[in-house]
Design a protein around this motif. Structure first.
Motif, PDB file in Angstrom:
ATOM      1  N   ALA A 137       0.828  -1.205   0.000  1.00 33.61           N
ATOM      2  CA  ALA A 137       0.000   0.000   0.000  1.00 33.61           C
ATOM      3  C   ALA A 137       0.867   1.261   0.000  1.00 33.61           C
ATOM      4  O   ALA A 137       0.472   2.301  -0.525  1.00 33.61           O
ATOM      5  CB  ALA A 137      -0.925  -0.004   1.212  1.00 33.61           C
ATOM      6  N   SER A 194      -1.824  -0.620  -4.770  1.00 40.37           N
ATOM      7  CA  SER A 194      -1.069   0.634  -4.665  1.00 40.37           C
ATOM      8  C   SER A 194      -1.845   1.850  -5.161  1.00 40.37           C
ATOM      9  O   SER A 194      -1.910   2.861  -4.479  1.00 40.37           O
ATOM     10  CB  SER A 194       0.230   0.487  -5.454  1.00 40.37           C
ATOM     11  OG  SER A 194       0.841   1.729  -5.607  1.00 40.37           O
ATOM     12  N   VAL A 217      -7.069   3.169  -4.827  1.00 39.12           N
ATOM     13  CA  VAL A 217      -7.071   4.566  -4.357  1.00 39.12           C
ATOM     14  C   VAL A 217      -7.809   5.457  -5.355  1.00 39.12           C
ATOM     15  O   VAL A 217      -8.610   6.313  -4.980  1.00 39.12           O
ATOM     16  CB  VAL A 217      -5.608   5.043  -4.171  1.00 39.12           C
ATOM     17  CG1 VAL A 217      -5.560   6.529  -3.891  1.00 39.12           C
ATOM     18  CG2 VAL A 217      -4.941   4.264  -3.062  1.00 39.12           C
ATOM     19  N   HIS A 242      -6.466   1.703   0.595  1.00 34.81           N
ATOM     20  CA  HIS A 242      -5.867   0.817  -0.403  1.00 34.81           C
ATOM     21  C   HIS A 242      -6.531  -0.547  -0.480  1.00 34.81           C
ATOM     22  O   HIS A 242      -5.995  -1.455  -1.089  1.00 34.81           O
ATOM     23  CB  HIS A 242      -4.388   0.600  -0.053  1.00 34.81           C
ATOM     24  CG  HIS A 242      -3.548   1.833  -0.214  1.00 34.81           C
ATOM     25  ND1 HIS A 242      -2.944   2.169  -1.402  1.00 34.81           N
ATOM     26  CD2 HIS A 242      -3.210   2.809   0.662  1.00 34.81           C
ATOM     27  CE1 HIS A 242      -2.273   3.302  -1.248  1.00 34.81           C
ATOM     28  NE2 HIS A 242      -2.424   3.715  -0.001  1.00 34.81           N
TER      29      HIS A 242
END
Lengths: 335, 385
Positions: A185, A239, A243, A252
């Protein structure tokens, strides 16, 4: 044990899968022991007919398993309302950590089953059944996996108690969390996105090359790139794709993508990725099989279909993954 | 693609040639789907009804527990709770039940001012004096008592007390108000026989939802004999209870599911001489085992989808049009004055999926081996008879 329609459906489905697979394996063992393609005996004729039965049993089991994987994700998401601290599937899975093993078992089955079906399809189309021993050997690997899947589901749902206080995605997928998921994350989008894009383009190019070239090396490259692409795809989802969909720089969790608030976008996203890497890996993984003289012609057509399917599925994945980055409201710097 | 469509066409024609067998199976199959779907649709409707009730409920309800039993709570507890940081307000609630022997029903009696924000007056007003009351729409209908009428309720001392009806109300959720009679708080306390200076429970309003658990912990520390219940706990309990009830019903019903699977197996195994001859001729003119298997798969899919659709339509009519008369007493509990349930129709893909898993999967599993058995029929054997 939580008596919930989804839970009962999963247990019914799991039991049916295990019954079909055990029956298929029993027939398979008999075929493995007495198969003789040179024989013209009545027994050999019966065995050849029974191969059709096993194919249908395993194909039905696979389709139920794919449905079961979807139902499992949605059910654990739906159950989160019963647990203090749970806000999505992550919380329900944390409420009894066996759930993560169920997810792993289902993932392994969904990845391995299509390979069996591909081997079976080639074998039957060839007319001379050259792969009988290989496919029934593989079946004896898949059956314990199906049994493990059902046992883990029983252990998981049996161990879920509504009074458990669980931790959810905010803890597991937090940038400050000291776990692998936390580290994933924390990878900033400016670093993860170029790597994701490069691997994606490389993967598509390898699939395209394998589609037009008959050389084995092209298939091996596509097969080697498949697990890499799967890993990079999952990292990208954690990642920055998640988001961008939530438009919330600190959130995340990949499981919230399966909720109605995210328009269930997690389903096409993850299933297109899995379908793409499985189909792309198939020609390379089955290279020893497809080079068999009796299968070369049959395999050529199948390989083209698999690779076309892989390219199509990966294109869907890319469109769904990149869509919020292009059309969303979240600024790049905040990811 | 054309090949698959031709096979589907053949499968449909084949089913039409045996209408009695096909429709017989479809009727039983659709009935199975209808029962499973009714349970799930009704559970969902009741859960939503419960959630709607709790929208207006206080963030925290404080009860007093003595010897594990719910007892009236002293009003002085409320004064102490009012002083805690984060608490917007505390209201003492006076409510309880009274039994009406004439109509054989249990009535909920409540002090008029508290916890009744969601009420909508159909006619009249809320009571202001000790001899007045307002009644829910269900009570008004049962007694035939509108505004200006009189009702007699049996109080804690088993004495019939007459009240003048000054209003009739309803709420977004009928479940909340159908069996409700309201009177002034002072009169409700006297009527229910609550000791002086006590209430049934306390409704605590908290501004920040994140502070609810902290406030609950503080109340429990200050008054160890209290039991604070948060709104989210109540919601979760409702969810768990209704999931459990529907799960229990489905578990009880699993015997019928197995019976259905056996019927499907039997129907698929018992090929008539005519069907066997048909398959034999097909194989003699060049169909192979895979083609016949695909034909059987199409037949199974046609029967499954038809039954699924018919079963779902029947379940929707049962739940959304008729108010689920066959299942309501089991799933919701029982009472003379339960409101009629009129949930808004909806279709949830997840529910369809769960229904398919509980009905189609056993059917497919039961018919796969018989289909294969039919597909490997030897033409020579059949045609010669």
């Amino acid at each position: 044990m939580i008596l919930h329609a989804g839970v009962l459906g999963l247990l019914v489905g799991g039991t049916v899968i295990v019954a079909l697979m055990l029956f298929g394996s029993l027939v398979g063992v008999r075929i493995l022991r007495t198969w003789n393609p040179m024989s013209t005996s009545e027994e050999q004729l019966i065995l050849e007919r029974q191969t059709y039965l096993v194919s249908v049993l395993v194909a039905v089991a696979l389709w139920i398993e794919i449905g079961s994987a979807l139902l499992f994700i949605h059910t654990v998401d739906d159950l989160h309302e019963l647990f203090v601290g749970a806000m999505c599937a992550t919380g329900t899975l944390n409420a009894n950590p066996v759930g993560w093993w169920v997810l792993a078992a289902k993932g392994a089955i969904v990845l391995l089953f299509p390979i069996w079906l591909a081997v079976n399809g080639l074998d039957q189309r060839s007319g001379s059944f050259p792969l009988v021993r290989l496919k029934y050997g593989l079946l004896l690997v898949l059956t314990p996996l199906a049994v493990a899947d059902l046992s883990l589901q029983i252990a998981y749902f049996g161990g879920l108690q509504p009074d458990i206080i669980t931790s959810c995605c905010g803890a597991l997928f937090s940038e400050s969390s000291d776990t692998v998921t936390g580290d994933l994350a924390a990878i900033p989008a400016v670093l993860a996105f170029p790597v994701f894009l490069a691997v994606s383009l490389l993967f598509l190019a390898a699939v395209g090359w394998a589609r037009v070239s008959p050389r084995p090396i092209s298939r091996i490259i596509a097969a080697v790139l498949s697990p890499v692409t799967l890993a990079v795809g999952v990292v990208a989802v954690i990642s920055f794709v998640s988001v961008a969909y939530y438009e919330l720089p600190t959130h995340h969790c990949p499981f919230d993508l399966f909720q109605s608030g995210s328009a269930f976008v997690g389903y096409p996203l993850m299933f297109s990725l899995v379908a793409a890497v499985v189909l792309a890996a198939m020609p390379g993984a089955l290279l020893m099989v497809t080079q068999h003289p009796a299968l070369r012609d049959v395999a050529a057509g199948s390989e083209r279909r698999w690779l076309t399917g892989a390219a199509a599925a990966f294109t869907i994945f890319l469109v769904v993954a990149i869509w919020p980055l292009v059309f969303g409201n979240l600024a790049w710097e905040s990811m | 693609m054309r090949r698959h469509l031709k096979l589907l066409d053949f499968a449909l024609a084949s089913l039409r040639r045996r209408p009695l067998k096909s429709w017989g199976l479809v009727v039983v199959y659709a009935f199975t789907v209808a029962v499973v779907a009714s349970v799930l649709l009704l559970t969902r409707a009741i859960r939503e009804e419960a959630a709607q009730i709790l929208v207006a409920a206080p963030e925290l309800t404080v009860q007093r527990v003595v010897g594990g039993r719910h007892e009236p709570i002293p009003l002085s507890y409320g004064d102490a709770i009012r002083g805690l940081p984060g608490v917007m307000g505390v209201e003492a609630r006076f409510w309880g039940y009274t039994y009406d022997a004439v109509t054989d029903s249990t009535i909920t009696v409540m002090g008029a001012s508290e916890g009744l924000q969601g009420l909508e007056m159909i006619e009249g007003r809320l009571p202001t004096t000790a001899t007045e009351c307002a009644v829910g729409a269900g009570v008004a209908e049962m007694w035939g008592a509108g505004t200006g009428g009189e009702v007699i309720l049996v109080d804690a001392e088993s004495t019939g007390v007459p009240y003048e009806v000054v209003g009739v109300f309803r709420a977004p959720s009928e479940m909340l108000t159908n069996d409700l009679v309201t009177m002034t708080s002072v009169e409700a306390a006297v009527f229910l026989g609550l000791p002086d200076g006590t209430a049934t429970d306390l409704a605590v309003r908290i501004a920040n939802p994140n502070e609810v658990d902290t406030v609950a912990a503080k109340i429990k520390r200050a008054h160890p004999d209290s039991r604070p219940i948060t709104r989210s706990e109540v919601l979760r309990t409702y969810d768990a209870v209704f999931h459990w009830r529907s799960g229990m019903m489905l578990a009880v019903f699993s015997g019928a599911l197995v019976a259905f699977a056996i019927l499907a197996w039997d129907k698929a195994t018992g090929l008539s001489a005519e069907e066997r001859r048909e398959i034999g001729i097909l194989k003699a003119i060049g169909w192979d085992t895979a083609d016949v298997l695909e034909l059987k798969v199409w037949e199974g899919l046609t029967i499954s989808l038809t039954s699924l659709m018919l079963g779902l339509i029947a379940a929707m009519v049962h739940v959304f049009v008729l108010g689920a008369p066959l299942l309501v007493p089991v799933l919701r509990g029982w009472s003379v004055l339960f409101p009629e349930l009129r949930p808004a129709p909806f279709v949830d893909p997840y529910m369809l999926f769960a229904i398919a898993f509980l009905t189609v999967v056993p059917y497919v599993a039961a018919t796969v081996a018989p289909s294969w058995k039919a597909a490997i029929t030897d033409p020579d054997e059949v045609v010669r008879g």
